[in-house]
Write a protein that holds these residues in place. Structure first.
Motif, PDB file in Angstrom:
ATOM      1  N   ARG A 264       0.798  -1.220   0.000  1.00  0.00           N
ATOM      2  CA  ARG A 264       0.000   0.000   0.000  1.00  0.00           C
ATOM      3  C   ARG A 264       0.833   1.274   0.000  1.00  0.00           C
ATOM      4  O   ARG A 264       0.298   2.361  -0.110  1.00  0.00           O
ATOM      5  N   THR A 265       2.132   1.155   0.164  1.00  0.00           N
ATOM      6  CA  THR A 265       2.985   2.341   0.218  1.00  0.00           C
ATOM      7  C   THR A 265       4.380   2.001  -0.283  1.00  0.00           C
ATOM      8  O   THR A 265       4.800   0.830  -0.235  1.00  0.00           O
ATOM      9  N   THR A 266       5.074   2.999  -0.761  1.00  0.00           N
ATOM     10  CA  THR A 266       6.464   2.801  -1.187  1.00  0.00           C
ATOM     11  C   THR A 266       7.425   2.873  -0.013  1.00  0.00           C
ATOM     12  O   THR A 266       8.618   2.613  -0.171  1.00  0.00           O
ATOM     13  N   ASP A 267       6.928   3.266   1.177  1.00  0.00           N
ATOM     14  CA  ASP A 267       7.775   3.272   2.370  1.00  0.00           C
ATOM     15  C   ASP A 267       8.263   1.860   2.657  1.00  0.00           C
ATOM     16  O   ASP A 267       7.561   0.875   2.379  1.00  0.00           O
ATOM     17  N   ARG A 268       9.460   1.752   3.214  1.00  0.00           N
ATOM     18  CA  ARG A 268      10.012   0.434   3.503  1.00  0.00           C
ATOM     19  C   ARG A 268      11.048   0.541   4.615  1.00  0.00           C
ATOM     20  O   ARG A 268      11.510   1.638   4.968  1.00  0.00           O
ATOM     21  N   ALA A 269      11.403  -0.600   5.179  1.00  0.00           N
ATOM     22  CA  ALA A 269      12.482  -0.687   6.167  1.00  0.00           C
ATOM     23  C   ALA A 269      13.477  -1.712   5.662  1.00  0.00           C
ATOM     24  O   ALA A 269      13.097  -2.783   5.182  1.00  0.00           O
ATOM     25  N   ASP A 270      14.764  -1.383   5.755  1.00  0.00           N
ATOM     26  CA  ASP A 270      15.815  -2.271   5.272  1.00  0.00           C
ATOM     27  C   ASP A 270      16.805  -2.568   6.384  1.00  0.00           C
ATOM     28  O   ASP A 270      17.130  -1.694   7.205  1.00  0.00           O
ATOM     29  N   LEU A 271      17.277  -3.801   6.394  1.00  0.00           N
ATOM     30  CA  LEU A 271      18.273  -4.207   7.381  1.00  0.00           C
ATOM     31  C   LEU A 271      19.594  -3.510   7.093  1.00  0.00           C
ATOM     32  O   LEU A 271      20.080  -3.512   5.962  1.00  0.00           O
ATOM     33  N   ALA A 272      20.157  -2.895   8.135  1.00  0.00           N
ATOM     34  CA  ALA A 272      21.443  -2.207   7.993  1.00  0.00           C
ATOM     35  C   ALA A 272      22.496  -2.971   8.780  1.00  0.00           C
ATOM     36  O   ALA A 272      22.359  -4.165   9.042  1.00  0.00           O
ATOM     37  N   GLU A 273      23.554  -2.281   9.167  1.00  0.00           N
ATOM     38  CA  GLU A 273      24.647  -2.936   9.872  1.00  0.00           C
ATOM     39  C   GLU A 273      24.247  -3.269  11.307  1.00  0.00           C
ATOM     40  O   GLU A 273      23.346  -2.674  11.876  1.00  0.00           O
ATOM     41  N   ASN A 274      24.936  -4.240  11.875  1.00  0.00           N
ATOM     42  CA  ASN A 274      24.763  -4.634  13.274  1.00  0.00           C
ATOM     43  C   ASN A 274      23.331  -5.041  13.615  1.00  0.00           C
ATOM     44  O   ASN A 274      22.888  -4.882  14.756  1.00  0.00           O
ATOM     45  N   GLY A 275      22.615  -5.548  12.636  1.00  0.00           N
ATOM     46  CA  GLY A 275      21.260  -6.018  12.883  1.00  0.00           C
ATOM     47  C   GLY A 275      20.238  -4.935  13.084  1.00  0.00           C
ATOM     48  O   GLY A 275      19.095  -5.217  13.463  1.00  0.00           O
ATOM     49  N   GLN A 276      20.601  -3.679  12.841  1.00  0.00           N
ATOM     50  CA  GLN A 276      19.638  -2.593  12.969  1.00  0.00           C
ATOM     51  C   GLN A 276      18.986  -2.289  11.631  1.00  0.00           C
ATOM     52  O   GLN A 276      19.430  -2.768  10.588  1.00  0.00           O
ATOM     53  N   TRP A 277      17.924  -1.472  11.698  1.00  0.00           N
ATOM     54  CA  TRP A 277      17.111  -1.232  10.517  1.00  0.00           C
ATOM     55  C   TRP A 277      17.050   0.261  10.199  1.00  0.00           C
ATOM     56  O   TRP A 277      17.257   1.109  11.064  1.00  0.00           O
ATOM     57  N   VAL A 278      16.780   0.536   8.919  1.00  0.00           N
ATOM     58  CA  VAL A 278      16.647   1.910   8.436  1.00  0.00           C
ATOM     59  C   VAL A 278      15.278   2.065   7.789  1.00  0.00           C
ATOM     60  O   VAL A 278      14.888   1.259   6.941  1.00  0.00           O
ATOM     61  N   LEU A 279      14.560   3.105   8.198  1.00  0.00           N
ATOM     62  CA  LEU A 279      13.275   3.424   7.593  1.00  0.00           C
ATOM     63  C   LEU A 279      13.498   4.395   6.441  1.00  0.00           C
ATOM     64  O   LEU A 279      14.289   5.332   6.555  1.00  0.00           O
TER      65      LEU A 279
END
Length: 254
Positions: free
Chosen positions: A14-29
């Motif tokens: 429903r949206t182009t927003d997403r979250a991706d896995l970054a370094e050290n197991g953290q995420w980026v919105l």
């Protein structure tokens, strides 16, 4: 809900927003690319993004921006927030975040914990209450009759030299302790209260319905400078003799 979660992404149909896995197991919105967050708040933020609400309340905006609700309530704009307003806050989050603080507005018990951890010394509730009365810790409200202290002031408080004096003047005393502090009989202390020269600072009711009254030590010590009282005479009056303080007018009829 149309959120899809994989090992490295959280997306939505429903949206182009997403979250991706970054370094050290953290995420980026995608709408806050400079922040690094854990998986659970990233998932909750994506769920909120997926809902595509036109208006967001404090709890909803907190999820979307990965903030605590008390931080959202410190934003200069007020609820509800439209999508454009939420997006504008997200775009400026690096500037806004430091102004929101990390400690909520709290009562004296939690405030003692914050200051003890921050300063590395024991801080009592009496000291916190006294610092509030002196204006060193702003009081921003009350909860069930108890003061609530500013969280931002607590996390920036850097005056350990004020703690000891605040503890000494702000200490709560029972009436027997008042008498001991002044070096007089218990009946003398009762006369000071009757005459309105010493007032109750806190009163608590026990489970049996009786009341416990406490007096601020600073107020007790201030009585030593009261010109109306001849402390030498009061202290040397033998037990069984009428106290000189008995002549003081009762506060309600003075």
């Amino acid at each position: 809900m149309t959120v899809t979660i994989t090992d490295s992404t959280i997306t939505s149909d429903r949206t182009t927003d997403r979250a991706d896995l970054a370094e050290n197991g953290q995420w980026v919105l995608s709408w806050m690319p400079t922040r690094r967050i854990h998986h659970r708040p990233a998932r909750e933020a994506m769920v909120m993004a997926d809902r595509r609400l036109s208006q967001l309340g404090p709890r909803q905006l907190a999820d979307y921006l990965v903030l605590d609700e008390f931080q959202v309530r410190r934003l200069p704009s007020s609820a509800p927030w439209g999508r454009d307003a939420a997006a504008a806050i997200a775009a400026d989050i690096d500037t806004i975040l430091p102004t929101l603080g990390t400690v909520p507005d709290v009562g004296s018990v939690r405030a003692t914990t914050v200051l003890t951890e921050r300063l590395g010394i024991d801080v009592t509730g009496d000291a916190v209450t006294e610092l509030g009365a002196q204006g060193h810790l702003p009081i921003v409200g009350d909860y069930k009759g108890h003061d609530v202290f500013c969280g931002r002031a607590l996390e920036t408080f850097d005056r350990p030299d004020l703690i000891g004096p605040a503890e000494e003047t702000g200490r709560m005393l029972l009436i027997d302790d008042v008498a001991a502090e002044l070096g007089v009989r218990r009946s003398d202390a009762d006369h000071l209260v009757r005459a309105g020269l010493l007032t109750v600072h806190t009163a608590t009711q026990t489970r049996w319905g009786t009341w416990i009254y406490r007096y601020r030590r600073g107020d007790v010590l201030a009585l030593l400078d009261d010109s109306r009282i001849d402390w030498d005479t009061v202290r040397t009056t033998p037990r069984g003799r009428r106290s000189p303080l008995a002549a003081l007018p009762t506060a309600t009829t003075a």
